[in-house]
Design a protein around this motif. Structure first.
Motif, PDB file in Angstrom:
ATOM      1  N   MET A   1      33.882  71.819  40.143  1.00  0.00           N
ATOM      2  CA  MET A   1      33.908  72.437  41.467  1.00  0.00           C
ATOM      3  C   MET A   1      32.508  72.868  41.883  1.00  0.00           C
ATOM      4  N   LYS A   2      32.271  72.781  43.161  1.00  0.00           N
ATOM      5  CA  LYS A   2      30.967  73.161  43.712  1.00  0.00           C
ATOM      6  C   LYS A   2      31.052  74.600  44.246  1.00  0.00           C
ATOM      7  N   GLY A  28      23.716  77.792  40.698  1.00  0.00           N
ATOM      8  CA  GLY A  28      22.939  76.727  41.328  1.00  0.00           C
ATOM      9  C   GLY A  28      22.649  77.044  42.785  1.00  0.00           C
ATOM     10  N   ASP A  29      23.684  77.010  43.604  1.00  0.00           N
ATOM     11  CA  ASP A  29      23.519  77.266  45.034  1.00  0.00           C
ATOM     12  C   ASP A  29      23.689  78.766  45.295  1.00  0.00           C
ATOM     13  N   THR A  73      30.257  79.259  53.163  1.00  0.00           N
ATOM     14  CA  THR A  73      30.988  78.524  52.125  1.00  0.00           C
ATOM     15  C   THR A  73      31.778  77.373  52.746  1.00  0.00           C
ATOM     16  N   TYR A  78      31.803  73.986  50.197  1.00  0.00           N
ATOM     17  CA  TYR A  78      31.901  74.453  48.804  1.00  0.00           C
ATOM     18  C   TYR A  78      33.377  74.621  48.408  1.00  0.00           C
ATOM     19  N   ASP A  79      33.644  74.387  47.153  1.00  0.00           N
ATOM     20  CA  ASP A  79      35.007  74.565  46.627  1.00  0.00           C
ATOM     21  C   ASP A  79      35.304  76.030  46.310  1.00  0.00           C
TER      22      ASP A  79
END
Length: 241
Positions: A1-2, A28-29, A73, A78-79
């Motif tokens: 998942m991101k 990360g993000d 989001t 994004y997940d």
């Protein structure tokens, strides 16, 4: 998942750099929502070129910062979203754990709780804040059928799709009450997970009338009752919130 990790800030020059350096080790993000800071926060953010910044031209409030994070989001596809505060209360090393908990449990919201487990017996919450937290948590459990231990922990993970169902209108510190009511109204699955209780600066204030604990509790009650009414939630056996 991101995942996107978001941190709402307002005049956080004291903690900002240390917190961001730690967050970048585990996420990360990363998005920082600068809620109209007037100190060196904006300047210091320039030292972190990989971090996304959303800036409010004026100070709108804690809830407004999180609402902007919800929107970013969804816009970014994004997940999931992990949120934490920038005052040193939340350990960035637990960001992967929060995200993993969301996946493992199939929950829509994983909410940190500072009262599920004692990590450091020497840490105690300010008495007045703890009293209000206990009272508001009781409302949530009695009126919404939840089983929470911490109504106001800002360390949370949200499933991205679940964010579409929120209509946040309270831009201040009562915003979490709208989140809880709307989460129940939308049938979301909520899971609590223990996080350490950490108070580095007990002198931090809410600002304005909210610094009066009685005013603050009454404000929370009003926002909660309005959220219940707006969601059309009927409480079996009445609700003393």
């Amino acid at each position: 998942m991101k995942f996107l990790t978001a941190i709402p800030v307002h005049n956080e020059e004291k903690y900002l750099e240390d917190v961001l350096r730690e967050v970048l080790r585990y996420a990360g993000d990363v998005l920082v929502v600068d809620d109209g800071s007037t100190d060196r926060t904006a300047e210091l953010l320039g030292r972190f070129p990989t971090i996304q910044v959303a800036r409010h031209p004026t100070n709108l409030g804690y809830g407004a910062g999180l609402r902007t994070a919800f929107a970013r989001t969804l816009e970014g596809g994004y997940d999931g979203l992990v949120t934490l505060d920038c005052d040193g209360q939340h350990e960035p090393s637990r960001i992967p754990e929060m995200a993993a908990k969301l996946v493992e449990t199939g929950a829509d919201i994983v909410s940190g709780s500072r009262y599920l487990q004692i990590f450091d017996p020497s840490q105690q919450p300010p008495e007045e804040r703890r009293r209000i937290n206990v009272e508001v948590t009781r409302w949530l459990n009695e009126c919404l059928g939840l089983n929470l231990t911490d109504a106001f922990c800002g360390f949370k993970a949200y499933r991205g799709e679940a964010l579409r169902g929120f209509e946040i209108t309270d831009l201040g510190y009562a915003m979490p009450l709208q989140v809880w009511v709307q989460a129940v109204a939308n049938g979301l699955k909520i899971v609590e997970t223990p996080v350490p209780l950490i108070y580095l600066d007990e002198s931090r204030a809410f600002g304005g009338s909210l610094d009066d604990s009685n005013f603050r509790l009454n404000h929370y009650r009003r926002v909660f009752q309005e959220a219940l009414q707006r969601a059309g939630l009927e409480v079996a056996g009445g609700c003393s919130g």
